[in-house]
Design a protein around this motif. Structure first.
Motif, PDB file in Angstrom:
ATOM      1  N   PRO A 476     -69.833   5.664  12.264  1.00  0.00           N
ATOM      2  CA  PRO A 476     -69.043   6.503  13.190  1.00  0.00           C
ATOM      3  C   PRO A 476     -69.721   7.419  14.200  1.00  0.00           C
ATOM      4  N   THR A 477     -68.600   7.449  14.950  1.00  0.00           N
ATOM      5  CA  THR A 477     -68.682   8.351  16.367  1.00  0.00           C
ATOM      6  C   THR A 477     -68.216   9.199  16.037  1.00  0.00           C
ATOM      7  N   TRP A 478     -68.883  10.592  16.809  1.00  0.00           N
ATOM      8  CA  TRP A 478     -68.422  12.183  16.704  1.00  0.00           C
ATOM      9  C   TRP A 478     -66.404  11.881  17.685  1.00  0.00           C
ATOM     10  N   GLN A 479     -66.039  10.802  18.289  1.00  0.00           N
ATOM     11  CA  GLN A 479     -64.776  10.343  19.335  1.00  0.00           C
ATOM     12  C   GLN A 479     -63.760  10.614  17.874  1.00  0.00           C
ATOM     13  N   GLY A 480     -64.410  10.065  17.140  1.00  0.00           N
ATOM     14  CA  GLY A 480     -63.509   9.389  16.062  1.00  0.00           C
ATOM     15  C   GLY A 480     -63.745   7.989  15.663  1.00  0.00           C
ATOM     16  N   GLU A 481     -64.422   7.288  16.128  1.00  0.00           N
ATOM     17  CA  GLU A 481     -64.658   5.481  16.036  1.00  0.00           C
ATOM     18  C   GLU A 481     -65.207   5.485  14.606  1.00  0.00           C
ATOM     19  N   VAL A 482     -65.156   4.059  13.902  1.00  0.00           N
ATOM     20  CA  VAL A 482     -65.777   3.479  13.027  1.00  0.00           C
ATOM     21  C   VAL A 482     -65.726   2.299  13.533  1.00  0.00           C
ATOM     22  N   TYR A 483     -67.411   1.864  12.966  1.00  0.00           N
ATOM     23  CA  TYR A 483     -67.761   0.593  13.693  1.00  0.00           C
ATOM     24  C   TYR A 483     -68.313  -0.424  11.988  1.00  0.00           C
ATOM     25  N   ALA A 484     -67.706  -1.416  12.465  1.00  0.00           N
ATOM     26  CA  ALA A 484     -68.796  -2.488  10.747  1.00  0.00           C
ATOM     27  C   ALA A 484     -69.394  -3.420  11.441  1.00  0.00           C
ATOM     28  N   PHE A 485     -70.693  -3.530  11.869  1.00  0.00           N
ATOM     29  CA  PHE A 485     -71.608  -4.026  12.224  1.00  0.00           C
ATOM     30  C   PHE A 485     -72.698  -4.760  11.659  1.00  0.00           C
ATOM     31  N   ASP A 486     -72.503  -6.215  11.810  1.00  0.00           N
ATOM     32  CA  ASP A 486     -73.385  -6.851  11.500  1.00  0.00           C
ATOM     33  C   ASP A 486     -74.786  -6.459  12.141  1.00  0.00           C
ATOM     34  N   PRO A 487     -75.821  -5.662  11.124  1.00  0.00           N
ATOM     35  CA  PRO A 487     -76.905  -5.829  12.297  1.00  0.00           C
ATOM     36  C   PRO A 487     -77.880  -7.011  12.758  1.00  0.00           C
ATOM     37  N   LEU A 488     -77.661  -8.049  11.971  1.00  0.00           N
ATOM     38  CA  LEU A 488     -78.556  -9.101  11.860  1.00  0.00           C
ATOM     39  C   LEU A 488     -77.629 -10.566  13.511  1.00  0.00           C
ATOM     40  N   SER A 489     -76.530 -10.578  12.773  1.00  0.00           N
ATOM     41  CA  SER A 489     -75.911 -11.046  14.137  1.00  0.00           C
ATOM     42  C   SER A 489     -75.708 -10.448  14.907  1.00  0.00           C
ATOM     43  N   ARG A 490     -75.312  -9.527  15.181  1.00  0.00           N
ATOM     44  CA  ARG A 490     -75.175  -8.613  16.181  1.00  0.00           C
ATOM     45  C   ARG A 490     -73.449  -8.608  16.625  1.00  0.00           C
ATOM     46  N   GLU A 491     -73.013  -9.010  15.714  1.00  0.00           N
ATOM     47  CA  GLU A 491     -71.514  -8.943  15.441  1.00  0.00           C
ATOM     48  C   GLU A 491     -71.363  -7.471  15.509  1.00  0.00           C
ATOM     49  N   THR A 492     -69.970  -7.133  15.391  1.00  0.00           N
ATOM     50  CA  THR A 492     -68.811  -6.189  15.508  1.00  0.00           C
ATOM     51  C   THR A 492     -68.337  -6.943  14.406  1.00  0.00           C
ATOM     52  N   LEU A 493     -68.202  -6.931  13.450  1.00  0.00           N
ATOM     53  CA  LEU A 493     -67.289  -6.840  12.233  1.00  0.00           C
ATOM     54  C   LEU A 493     -65.180  -6.669  12.606  1.00  0.00           C
ATOM     55  N   TRP A 494     -65.378  -5.453  12.766  1.00  0.00           N
ATOM     56  CA  TRP A 494     -64.237  -3.784  13.308  1.00  0.00           C
ATOM     57  C   TRP A 494     -64.393  -3.474  13.608  1.00  0.00           C
ATOM     58  N   SER A 495     -63.472  -2.727  13.927  1.00  0.00           N
ATOM     59  CA  SER A 495     -63.527  -1.148  14.450  1.00  0.00           C
ATOM     60  C   SER A 495     -62.356  -0.376  14.473  1.00  0.00           C
ATOM     61  N   VAL A 496     -62.511   0.929  14.344  1.00  0.00           N
ATOM     62  CA  VAL A 496     -61.346   1.629  14.142  1.00  0.00           C
ATOM     63  C   VAL A 496     -60.920   2.959  14.598  1.00  0.00           C
ATOM     64  N   ALA A 497     -59.936   3.008  14.944  1.00  0.00           N
ATOM     65  CA  ALA A 497     -60.135   4.519  16.445  1.00  0.00           C
ATOM     66  C   ALA A 497     -59.378   5.306  15.391  1.00  0.00           C
ATOM     67  N   LEU A 498     -60.016   6.743  15.256  1.00  0.00           N
ATOM     68  CA  LEU A 498     -59.091   7.573  13.969  1.00  0.00           C
ATOM     69  C   LEU A 498     -59.311   8.998  14.820  1.00  0.00           C
ATOM     70  N   GLU A 499     -58.411   9.907  14.511  1.00  0.00           N
ATOM     71  CA  GLU A 499     -57.952  10.795  14.978  1.00  0.00           C
ATOM     72  C   GLU A 499     -59.220  12.018  14.548  1.00  0.00           C
ATOM     73  N   GLY A 500     -59.654  13.107  15.770  1.00  0.00           N
ATOM     74  CA  GLY A 500     -60.154  14.078  15.227  1.00  0.00           C
ATOM     75  C   GLY A 500     -61.957  13.684  15.295  1.00  0.00           C
ATOM     76  N   GLU A 501     -62.750  14.267  15.696  1.00  0.00           N
ATOM     77  CA  GLU A 501     -64.316  13.863  15.512  1.00  0.00           C
ATOM     78  C   GLU A 501     -64.516  13.635  13.931  1.00  0.00           C
ATOM     79  N   ILE A 502     -65.318  12.876  14.158  1.00  0.00           N
ATOM     80  CA  ILE A 502     -66.617  12.790  12.876  1.00  0.00           C
ATOM     81  C   ILE A 502     -68.084  13.493  12.916  1.00  0.00           C
TER      82      ILE A 502
END
Length: 606
Positions: A476-502
């Motif tokens: 989760p980022t403070w700006q409202g994005e959420v990333y799903a990330f594979d730490p072994l392959s180093r691939e971003t599986l998906w990302s979502v931009a939400l409204e408001g800080e997290i």
């Protein structure tokens, strides 16, 4: 090209694997309309291979156990024998690892218990497997292991000649010492092999590695493996000791009782009550909670100070720990008694409980470990400690406001890592790496031993801890994005931009990732795709979320506590609590929430 159909019934769809003796296909049983696996002997198989193939069928056909793959049919096509098995599609056993705190660690221990029970059944039928490897223990889609591939199975009363003519058959990486030496085998050889499989699952590496098979076999016979926790500090010592017991050089020293991991799992689950958010993977996934529809207010406790972000409650030994003002507070849930340890400055980091000690960071730049009222250890950092420390085995990782991660091992300095911005989020240990989210917009993956940067990923400023679950990091980022990330392959599986800080941590359930922020909306995102499943107006949320027993718990700045089911339906609500900035804490008998003013509310059943 026309599809191949065996016995007028089994249509072969795709190859699943091939060995020197046979090939395995995914197939469809056209008579019953179900998917199956078909093992088909190679057309040029030699007589001994044909004998072993038929031996496998005989071995499997007499085994009826949920932990052993089931034979469904036997046939022959143009002189080539084949047999039909249930199709197991969840991957190999070692995909459960490496060991992590939380539900994933539980899954490995439960799987180990189920395999031990399957082996006990196998051995009771007078059968040795002789080639247990990760690929010969497959997982169902629900995560239950099934032992398969009995091509080298040894029926104690029916095939003694096979051990004399082929004692080296097997896989060297997982082979018992007596098997490597060509000695007579007992069921304890399978237990050793499974110990080696577990070692790899827990740590990501087999117990012994070498340039060739002979080098590996030599180590199995003559050398001792390192404790699993030396390779993966997240492995509890009791788990490592159980695995090393299976890897004993002498067969008679290996424990064979199926419940070997049962007690370890029970003890570990008891520890997990304290750690789902303050643990290594920080998933916010708690193991227990009461039925929320039956909750009612059972009591209030005045903690005597302010409980503000980024505080968190942690449970251990019948008590709840929390930083309140300039004190570390412990509430005895049986008596309601409040004990406090005074600190010279504001508590600015959530406590972490390990092995009877409580770690807590403060605005004066020090992290301290207390046992009861006594100070056992403290360490100075370069700036204010604003995030919970990470404790993995004997190692302690502490992030400070000046962007430095400090690492200690058994109270001695291990390393320092300097990020490019403030460290407001607690570090996360996952897949054998320490992940540090910084306000400079980068997520750093560090070597836990020396702090070397394995890699870094651009994310955006991170204020809330990164959560790990089922092999994926949820960022989760403070700006409202959420990333799903594979730490072994180093691939971003998906990302979502939400409204408001997290500001607060995510909670990860079996199906959904739950996130709430300053826009006042609680969202359930599909864990695999990131698609929004449902959303619910709850109010501005600073506190992290908690998930337990199919429900997500949220507490808001407007003073509401809600329990919401997987469909997005509110099944419990309490209001008028005052602003809340600390995540709710689900326990087996009650759910706790503390207001900014320092009042602890206890909601129980009855």
């Amino acid at each position: 090209m026309a599809p191949v159909v065996l016995a007028g019934r089994y249509r072969l769809e795709a190859p699943l694997g091939s060995g020197g003796m046979a090939e395995v296909w995914r197939a469809v049983d056209e008579r019953l309309g179900r998917k199956v696996a078909v093992k088909l002997l190679h057309p040029r198989a030699l007589p001994p291979e044909r004998e072993r193939f038929l031996l496998e069928v005989r071995a499997l056909s007499r085994l009826f156990h949920p932990g052993i793959v089931q034979v469904l049919d036997l046939g022959e096509e143009e002189g080539r024998p084949f047999f039909v098995m249930e199709l197991v599609e969840g991957g190999t056993f070692d995909r459960l690892g490496p060991f992590e705190e939380g539900p994933e660690g539980d899954a490995i221990l439960r799987g180990a218990e189920e395999v031990m029970e399957a082996l006990a059944h196998l051995h009771a039928q007078g059968i040795l497997h002789r080639d247990l490897t990760p690929k010969n223990i497959l997982l169902t889609r629900e995560g239950h292991p099934k032992v398969m591939d009995f091509g080298l199975a040894y029926l104690l009363q029916e095939s003694r000649h096979l051990t004399r003519t082929g004692y080296t058959l097997g896989t060297p990486t997982y082979m018992a010492p007596e098997q490597a030496k060509g000695l007579p085998l007992t069921p304890k050889a399978d237990l050793y092999s499974f110990g080696a499989v577990l070692y790899r699952t827990l740590t990501g590496r087999p117990p012994f590695e070498g340039e060739n098979d002979q080098a590996i076999l030599f180590q199995h016979v003559y050398e001792e493996p390192k404790p699993p926790e030396a390779l993966n500090p997240a492995v509890p010592r009791a788990v490592g000791e159980a695995v090393l017991a299976l890897l004993a050089k002498h067969p008679e020293e290996r424990p064979s009782h199926p419940g070997l991991f049962r007690g370890v799992l029970a003890g570990f689950q008891a520890l997990r009550l304290a750690t789902p958010r303050a643990g290594a993977s920080r998933s916010g996934h708690y193991p227990f909670a009461p039925e929320p529809r039956r909750l009612a207010l059972k009591g209030r406790v005045d903690l005597g100070g302010e409980a503000a972000w980024p505080g968190e409650m942690v449970y251990a030994g019948g008590r709840v720990f929390l930083g309140v003002g300039r004190s570390l507070v412990a509430v005895d849930l049986l008596t309601g008694e409040v004990a406090r340890v005074a600190l010279p400055d504001e508590v600015t980091a959530p406590p972490v409980v390990r092995k009877g000690g409580v770690y807590v960071g403060a605005w004066d730049g020090r992290v301290r470990r207390f046992r009861g009222q006594s100070l056992e250890w403290s360490a100075e950092t370069g700036a204010e400690v604003t995030a919970a420390c990470l404790v993995v085995g004997e190692r302690v990782y502490v992030g400070s406001r000046d962007g430095t991660l400090y690492a200690y091992e058994k109270d001695r300095p291990l390393f320092r890592f300097r990020a490019g911005g403030h460290l407001s989020a607690s570090p996360t240990f996952y897949r054998g790496m320490v992940f540090v989210g910084s306000e400079d917009g980068w997520l750093y993956a560090l070597d836990p031993k020396d702090g070397g940067v394995r890699y870094k990923v651009r994310t955006g400023p991170v204020h809330a801890p990164v959560a790990g679950y089922k092999g994926v990091l949820y960022i989760p980022t403070w700006q409202g994005e959420v990333y799903a990330f594979d730490p072994l392959s180093r691939e971003t599986l998906w990302s979502v931009a939400l409204e408001g800080e997290i500001w607060g941590g995510l909670a990860v359930g079996e199906e959904h990732v739950y996130v709430a922020g300053w826009d006042g909306v609680l969202r359930a995102l599909d864990r695999l795709t990131g698609e929004e499943v449902w959303s619910l107006e709850v109010g501005k949320t600073t506190a992290g979320l908690a998930y337990a027993q199919g429900h997500v718990y949220a507490a808001t700045e407007e003073g509401r506590l809600l329990a919401v089911d997987r469909r997005g339906q509110v099944v419990f609500e309490a209001s008028g609590l005052g602003p809340v900035q600390v995540p709710p804490l689900p326990l087996p008998e009650e759910v706790l929430v503390v207001s900014l003013s320092g009042r602890l509310y206890r909601f129980g059943v009855g």
